[in-house]
Structure formats: C-alpha cells, structure tokens
Design an enzyme around this catalytic site. Structure first.
Site, PDB file in Angstrom:
ATOM      1  N   ASP A   1       1.555  -1.913   6.835  1.00  0.00           N
ATOM      2  CA  ASP A   1       2.241  -2.306   5.826  1.00  0.00           C
ATOM      3  C   ASP A   1       2.122  -0.934   4.729  1.00  0.00           C
ATOM      4  O   ASP A   1       1.238  -0.977   4.062  1.00  0.00           O
ATOM      5  CB  ASP A   1       2.055  -3.536   5.055  1.00  0.00           C
ATOM      6  CG  ASP A   1       0.286  -3.664   4.644  1.00  0.00           C
ATOM      7  OD1 ASP A   1      -0.255  -3.204   5.603  1.00  0.00           O
ATOM      8  OD2 ASP A   1       0.360  -4.415   3.716  1.00  0.00           O
TER       9      ASP A   1
ATOM     10  N   ASN B   1      -5.716 -12.654   7.576  1.00  0.00           N
ATOM     11  CA  ASN B   1      -5.485 -11.279   7.000  1.00  0.00           C
ATOM     12  C   ASN B   1      -6.963 -10.746   6.263  1.00  0.00           C
ATOM     13  O   ASN B   1      -7.443  -9.640   6.299  1.00  0.00           O
ATOM     14  CB  ASN B   1      -4.465 -11.215   5.937  1.00  0.00           C
ATOM     15  CG  ASN B   1      -3.980  -9.739   5.926  1.00  0.00           C
ATOM     16  OD1 ASN B   1      -2.865  -9.384   5.480  1.00  0.00           O
ATOM     17  ND2 ASN B   1      -4.899  -8.887   5.377  1.00  0.00           N
TER      18      ASN B   1
ATOM     19  N   ARG C   1       4.765 -12.141  -1.710  1.00  0.00           N
ATOM     20  CA  ARG C   1       3.038 -12.219  -1.580  1.00  0.00           C
ATOM     21  C   ARG C   1       2.415 -12.196  -2.943  1.00  0.00           C
ATOM     22  O   ARG C   1       2.795 -11.425  -3.649  1.00  0.00           O
ATOM     23  CB  ARG C   1       2.629 -10.920  -0.903  1.00  0.00           C
ATOM     24  CG  ARG C   1       3.297 -10.879   0.635  1.00  0.00           C
ATOM     25  CD  ARG C   1       2.923  -9.429   1.017  1.00  0.00           C
ATOM     26  NE  ARG C   1       3.601  -8.278   0.276  1.00  0.00           N
ATOM     27  CZ  ARG C   1       3.238  -7.159  -0.111  1.00  0.00           C
ATOM     28  NH1 ARG C   1       2.160  -6.667   0.564  1.00  0.00           N
ATOM     29  NH2 ARG C   1       3.973  -6.360  -0.596  1.00  0.00           N
TER      30      ARG C   1
ATOM     31  N   GLU D   1      -8.953   6.129   2.684  1.00  0.00           N
ATOM     32  CA  GLU D   1      -8.538   5.054   3.321  1.00  0.00           C
ATOM     33  C   GLU D   1      -7.634   5.755   4.695  1.00  0.00           C
ATOM     34  O   GLU D   1      -7.764   5.243   5.553  1.00  0.00           O
ATOM     35  CB  GLU D   1      -7.646   4.180   2.558  1.00  0.00           C
ATOM     36  CG  GLU D   1      -7.047   3.015   3.340  1.00  0.00           C
ATOM     37  CD  GLU D   1      -6.046   2.293   2.332  1.00  0.00           C
ATOM     38  OE1 GLU D   1      -5.613   1.141   2.780  1.00  0.00           O
ATOM     39  OE2 GLU D   1      -5.366   2.964   1.626  1.00  0.00           O
TER      40      GLU D   1
ATOM     41  N   GLU E   1      -0.423 -11.492  -4.048  1.00  0.00           N
ATOM     42  CA  GLU E   1      -0.972 -10.306  -4.611  1.00  0.00           C
ATOM     43  C   GLU E   1       0.011  -8.993  -4.773  1.00  0.00           C
ATOM     44  O   GLU E   1      -0.597  -8.136  -5.460  1.00  0.00           O
ATOM     45  CB  GLU E   1      -1.972  -9.494  -3.336  1.00  0.00           C
ATOM     46  CG  GLU E   1      -1.538  -8.986  -1.969  1.00  0.00           C
ATOM     47  CD  GLU E   1      -0.791 -10.128  -1.150  1.00  0.00           C
ATOM     48  OE1 GLU E   1      -0.653  -9.655  -0.004  1.00  0.00           O
ATOM     49  OE2 GLU E   1      -0.713 -11.053  -1.407  1.00  0.00           O
TER      50      GLU E   1
ATOM     51  N   ASP F   1      -9.888  -4.362  10.005  1.00  0.00           N
ATOM     52  CA  ASP F   1     -10.657  -3.377   9.535  1.00  0.00           C
ATOM     53  C   ASP F   1     -12.065  -3.574  10.239  1.00  0.00           C
ATOM     54  O   ASP F   1     -12.867  -2.591  10.492  1.00  0.00           O
ATOM     55  CB  ASP F   1     -10.787  -3.389   8.069  1.00  0.00           C
ATOM     56  CG  ASP F   1      -9.476  -3.127   7.331  1.00  0.00           C
ATOM     57  OD1 ASP F   1      -8.562  -3.846   7.562  1.00  0.00           O
ATOM     58  OD2 ASP F   1      -9.651  -2.220   6.256  1.00  0.00           O
TER      59      ASP F   1
ATOM     60  N   ARG G   1      -9.857  -1.503  -4.377  1.00  0.00           N
ATOM     61  CA  ARG G   1      -9.251  -2.624  -4.532  1.00  0.00           C
ATOM     62  C   ARG G   1      -9.186  -3.744  -3.540  1.00  0.00           C
ATOM     63  O   ARG G   1      -8.999  -5.049  -3.779  1.00  0.00           O
ATOM     64  CB  ARG G   1      -7.891  -2.364  -4.795  1.00  0.00           C
ATOM     65  CG  ARG G   1      -6.876  -2.167  -3.634  1.00  0.00           C
ATOM     66  CD  ARG G   1      -5.501  -1.639  -3.768  1.00  0.00           C
ATOM     67  NE  ARG G   1      -4.687  -2.244  -4.470  1.00  0.00           N
ATOM     68  CZ  ARG G   1      -3.733  -3.269  -3.944  1.00  0.00           C
ATOM     69  NH1 ARG G   1      -3.475  -3.312  -2.481  1.00  0.00           N
ATOM     70  NH2 ARG G   1      -2.954  -4.002  -4.433  1.00  0.00           N
TER      71      ARG G   1
END
EC number: 3.2.1.28
Length: 628
Positions: free
Chosen positions: A382, A270, A346, A582, A348, A234, A226
């Site tokens: 988060d 971000n 937010r 991840e 998203e 990252d 996603r």
C-alpha cells in the site's frame, strides 16, 4: 451551552446530538454514534431512544436513498475505543496547522489512562469540542492538554523486552563474511534485534478494552518507528534474520503469537491492533514454521501449527477471497485475491482516506473505494499502481478486482508447506490432498498468469465482481512490469525448471527492474511507495532466493549481484543515517526510499532480516570493498 449543565437527561439531545447530526459528513456521524450511545445510554429514557433511533433511521434512509445501491460486502466491526479515537484524530487534524499535523496513527494507538474509563473521557471530550469553531477544530493547547490528561502515549503499552536468546556474537554467526568491515556492521545489524524486541504490558492483557494494542502470549519483534505492533508478513523476513542470528526462541515466539491470532479471529491480522481485525496480510505463516523447522527440527511446533494453518487456508480459499477463472477448454482454476472486510476509511488513516474519496458522489462509490484502499493494505503493498485501473490516478484503486500473482505464490507455498508438515506428522492422506491442491494451483499459474511473450507471470484483472466464475481473457492480464511478476521463481517447482528459468532470467534482464541498488518495485514513478524508484526487502529476497536455488549459472550470478547491491546500499544508508530503513531508493546507491502516506521509517525489522539472510547466503570476501 454545555450539555453537562442540564439536570434533565432528556434535554441532552439539544446540544450534542444536534451537533452530531449536523456534522460535516455522514462518516463523522457514524464514527461518533457508537461512542455517543455508550456514553449516554444509562441516562436516557425509553422515549429518548425511540426518538433518537428514529432520527438515526431517517438519516440512514436518506443517505441510502440518494444512491442506487450500497456495498454489501463483509464488514468486521471495530471497538468502541477505536471509534472514539477516530473522533480525537479527526479533531486533531482539523486543529493543527497543516505543516504541523501529527501522524494520524499516533492517536489511534493511544490507550486510556487510569483511573479514567471511556465514558468519562468521552464526556470530557464532548465538553472540549462543544465550544469548537464551525470547522470543528479546538485550540491546539487545549487538545494537547486533554490528550496528556486522559491518555497514555502511543507505544507506552508496549514494553522493552530483553530477548533471552540474544548473544552479541553467537557461535557460527556469519562465518563466511570474511571482510572485517562488513562483519562488524553485520554485528551492529544483529544488535538491532534488542531495540525491536518488546512485550505487551500487563494492562493490555488484563484490560484489553483500554487499548487498541492486542494481547499476545509471547514477546514480539516490531518493525520500528511508527509501527509499534507486530505485523504479519513482516515477521517472515524478521524470522529469516533471526535464524541467522541463532535466535530460535524469539522466532518461535513470533509464530506462537500469529497462531494465537488465527485461533482467535480465523486469520492472521494485518497487525496486532484492534483496528486491523478487518483484514489480513500476505499469508506466510506456513513459511515461517517451515523456516524454523528446517533449522531446529521442532516437530512439536509443526504439530501445533497444522490445525492453525488449515484454518488460515480455509480463510484464503473461500468466501470473497476465492475466485474462479475458466480457461478456453472449460476448466475452472481456483485462485485467490485480497479482499478486506471493511468499507469505510481506515481508522489509522481515516482523514487521508476520507479526503481521497471526497471526489466520489455516491455512498456506493465511496464504500467501494474504501474497501479497495483497505484491500491494498491487506496486500502489504500500500500503495501501488498495480491496484489502479488508470494509473497513476489514485481514485481508480480497484484492488478487489485484481487476482495477484504474489498472493497465489504465497498460497502455493502454503499448500506445499502443509503437505510437507502433514507428511512428517504421519498424515499421508492429508499430505496427498495438499500436494494435489498445489498441482492444481500450478496449472492455474500457467493458464491464468503466465505470459510466454513477456516471460513473466502477470496479474489478472477480473471482469466482474469475482463472486461467480468468469472466462479468462488475454486482454485482462496486466502487462505493466512489476517486481511481483517474478515472484513465482521463489517456488521450487518453478526455479527447478531449467527452460522456464532461462525465459524468466532473460525477461528480468530486459525488464528495466534491475537498478544500481537492487530491484525496482515497478517502472512507474507515481509518488506511491510501492512504485519506482523504491525497492523493498521482501521482493529482493524472494527473487534473489529463487534465482539462487536454480541450476542456472547465469541465474545464480544475477542473484548474487542483486544481493550485493542491496547489502551495499543498506550499508551506505546506515553509515550516513545511523539507521536501517524500511525501503531503499534503488535507482541510486546509498539512498533510502520515500513516497506514500507517511514519512520514511527506520528500524527496521524485515530490512535487518534480509541483510543478515543475504550475508549468510552469499558471504562477503575479504578482498571485496563495500565502500563506493
């Protein structure tokens, strides 16, 4: 009655505007207003505008009057497209059956299909929703038809790019990995860079207002799944892996992209999306430049980076990000915190955020909560009980009230990196200034974060809003155990102190964080993804690298042991699922992690990078079996 049937434009208010004002929450009204005005403004008379904005003012006044105060912190406005896509997202999440709700982010990542413009699409959407039920849902088949007709799919504006510096078996690749089974797997992990290498489409560059994806000058490595855009922090661990893969051109391109964001916005976002302009992420750009220079000796890159890094450094050490803690001797220690420039849901994840805030009764409480949620996203962690005053109660998120250990580790590293870069560029005075700043921050670590009894550095809770200096209190240290408590060992000035390393190693061994597959993020199983039982690549790498750099044999042994556990578990997950994940569930070997607000993701940029970096650092003997 559909608004487009009226011949008199002044009568348009009778349907759509009425619906706008009677929406189920002020948030729905606010996200609809900018796009509504954008759509209709050329057809309204001055009399309408007077009437319309009088109503807006009245509504806003009544909303504020019901509260004693509103959040006055900074807010960076988003784009008209993002605002409109939030409406589409909200309608979708109200229309689908609960178990079939699509990923909310997939709607905010849509782009406008040619030849339609935003005004035309909004008009069509208003027609679609004008027939909606009282809960503002629409038939799923109609919504899907609308999305297919007017939008290109999420991720379609990001095109595959074959990296010019990729070779299936580069010269000197992992020469110390003697076990052929492990070596073959490492080649497969190395090959994943091709899957994650992308470039933004020409349309993003030429017509950026039709996309939420931001234009970038160079190809990117995305995390995967996603996450269809480059992410800031990252990229550091991606670059660590690219260095092992000898992909120096790709690594330099990632840095060039991030520098372009700093030059445009004053900070690295971000992620490279229009809805991420309100926050940054852990500041690791200087570390990326340092890693590349260490291998390539590219002085031109260093010279280009210095002014950009100075701009980013100012962002993190001024305004709301800057805090001052006064010690018992009256000495002021300057540190930094995360602080998002946003106090709404937010984009998203707007429905998730709005539902999470539904228990708050005042606008001020909701705004503060939304800012703390966005600030947790700026931290990269988060979500976690680290940011909760009453864990694991999610509504007690108070991220802006935390002075985090790891953020200040990254800023200390930035100071040391800039000093180093200025020195090799011939700016001795500038280098001296940043060395002095690094020494001041090191003292702050000892005065504010260090807890001798625990043998760890502990996050500090602010007593006030952080705008004014406040006096240090022992009880404000967060005594809960997190992997981040050990992040400072990553810094050479700490891992070179033998006495300190001995204390930290003892604390780590007794902390309960070392698990069968790596280091736990915390000891609390809250259901949030940055808590137990999960472990994450960045924290493994920072702690392992710091311990390995020390002169302590015990620390080096623990570092290698943790790295091998992490590598082995990733291998077992890969063999079972065919993918790199991840995060891992580190309480068990060979299990990937879960929890949080989205499904487990694969790909995966930083995980690939840390696997390759660990294999380069520690190798793998031929006799050591990686199977259970």
């Amino acid at each position: 009655m559909k608004s487009h049937k009226h011949n008199n434009p002044n009568l348009l208010i009778s349907t759509h505007t009425h619906k706008l004002f009677l929406s189920s929450s002020p948030f729905n009204f606010l996200i609809s207003l900018p796009s509504f005005i954008y759509l209709k403004q050329q057809r309204f008379t001055p009399l309408f505008f007077f009437f319309f904005f009088f109503l807006c003012f009245s509504l806003t006044t009544s909303m504020v009057a019901s509260d004693t105060d509103t959040d006055s912190g900074p807010v960076v406005a988003t784009t008209a497209l993002v605002t409109f896509l939030q409406r589409v997202q909200l309608t979708a999440l109200r229309s689908y059956p609960k178990k079939q709700i699509p990923d909310p982010k997939s709607y905010i990542d849509l782009s406008l299909k040619r030849p339609y413009n935003l005004s035309t699409i909004e008009s069509a959407f208003n027609d679609l929703t004008s027939e909606s039920h009282h809960d503002q849902s629409v038939p799923v088949e109609k919504l899907e038809k609308f999305v297919k007709e007017y939008f290109d799919g999420a991720g379609e504006d990001l095109l595959h790019h074959e990296p010019v510096d990729f070779f299936s078996d580069p010269s000197g690749f992992l020469s110390n990995v003697e076990n052929e089974q492990v070596r073959e797997w490492a080649r497969e992990v190395h090959g994943l860079w091709r899957n994650l290498s992308c470039r933004v489409s020409d349309s993003v560059i030429e017509s950026h207002d039709r996309h939420t994806l931001l234009p970038l000058p160079e190809p990117v490595i995305i995390p995967g799944s996603r996450f269809r855009e480059v992410y800031y922090w990252d990229s550091y661990w991606v670059i660590k892996g690219l260095m092992t893969s000898k992909m120096f051109t790709t690594a330099k391109g990632l840095v060039t992209n991030l520098m372009s964001l700093v030059e445009t916005y004053g900070y690295a976002l971000n992620g490279a999306r229009a809805y991420y302009t309100n926050r940054s992420q852990p500041p690791l750009l200087s570390s990326m430049v340092y890693e590349i220079y260490n291998v390539t000796k590219d002085e031109e890159l260093v010279r280009k980076a210095i002014p950009v890094l100075l701009k980013e450094y100012k962002f993190w050490n001024s305004g709301k990000h800057k805090v001052v803690i006064r010690d018992a001797n009256g000495y002021d220690h300057v540190l930094s915190r995360y602080y998002a420039m946003w106090n709404m849901p937010r984009p998203e994840s707007s429905v998730f955020d709005e539902e999470s805030a539904s228990g708050f009764s005042t606008m001020l409480e909701k705004q503060r909560f939304h800012r703390d949620i966005a600030t947790a996203a700026e931290s990269g962690c988060d979500f976690s009980t680290r940011w909760m005053r009453d864990p694991p109660n999610f509504t007690t998120m108070a991220t802006t009230s935390v002075v985090p250990v790891d953020l200040n580790v990254f800023l200390l590293k930035m100071e040391l990196d800039i000093a180093f870069m200025m020195k090799i560029s011939g700016d001795k005075n500038g280098s001296g200034r940043f060395l002095k700043a690094s020494k001041a921050r090191e003292k702050a670590f000892e005065a504010v974060f260090w807890n001798g009894k625990a043998g760890q550095w502990l996050d500090y809770w602010l007593s006030s809003n952080g705008d004014e200096p406040e006096t240090w209190k022992a009880e404000n240290q967060n005594t809960n155990v997190f992997a981040s408590n050990f992040a400072p060992i990553w810094i050479n000035s700490f891992n070179s102190d033998e006495v300190l390393v001995k204390k930290v190693v003892k604390a780590l061994k007794n902390s309960g964080l070392i698990a069968p597959a790596g280091i736990l993020t915390s000891l609390t199983n809250s259901g949030q993804q940055w808590d137990s039982p999960n472990g994450w690549a960045p924290q493994q790498e920072m702690i392992v690298t710091g311990l390995a750099r020390s002169s302590s044999k015990e620390a080096k042994k623990i570092a290698e042991d943790i790295a091998r556990r992490w590598i082995k578990s990733n291998y077992l997950v890969y063999k079972k699922s065919g993918t790199i994940h991840e995060k891992l569930k580190v309480t068990e070997l060979g299990e990937y992690g879960g929890g949080g607000e989205y499904m487990p993701q694969t790909g995966f940029g930083w995980s690939n990078g840390v696997i390759l970096a660990f294999l380069e650092e520690f190798g793998w003997p031929s006799h050591l079996n990686i199977e259970p």
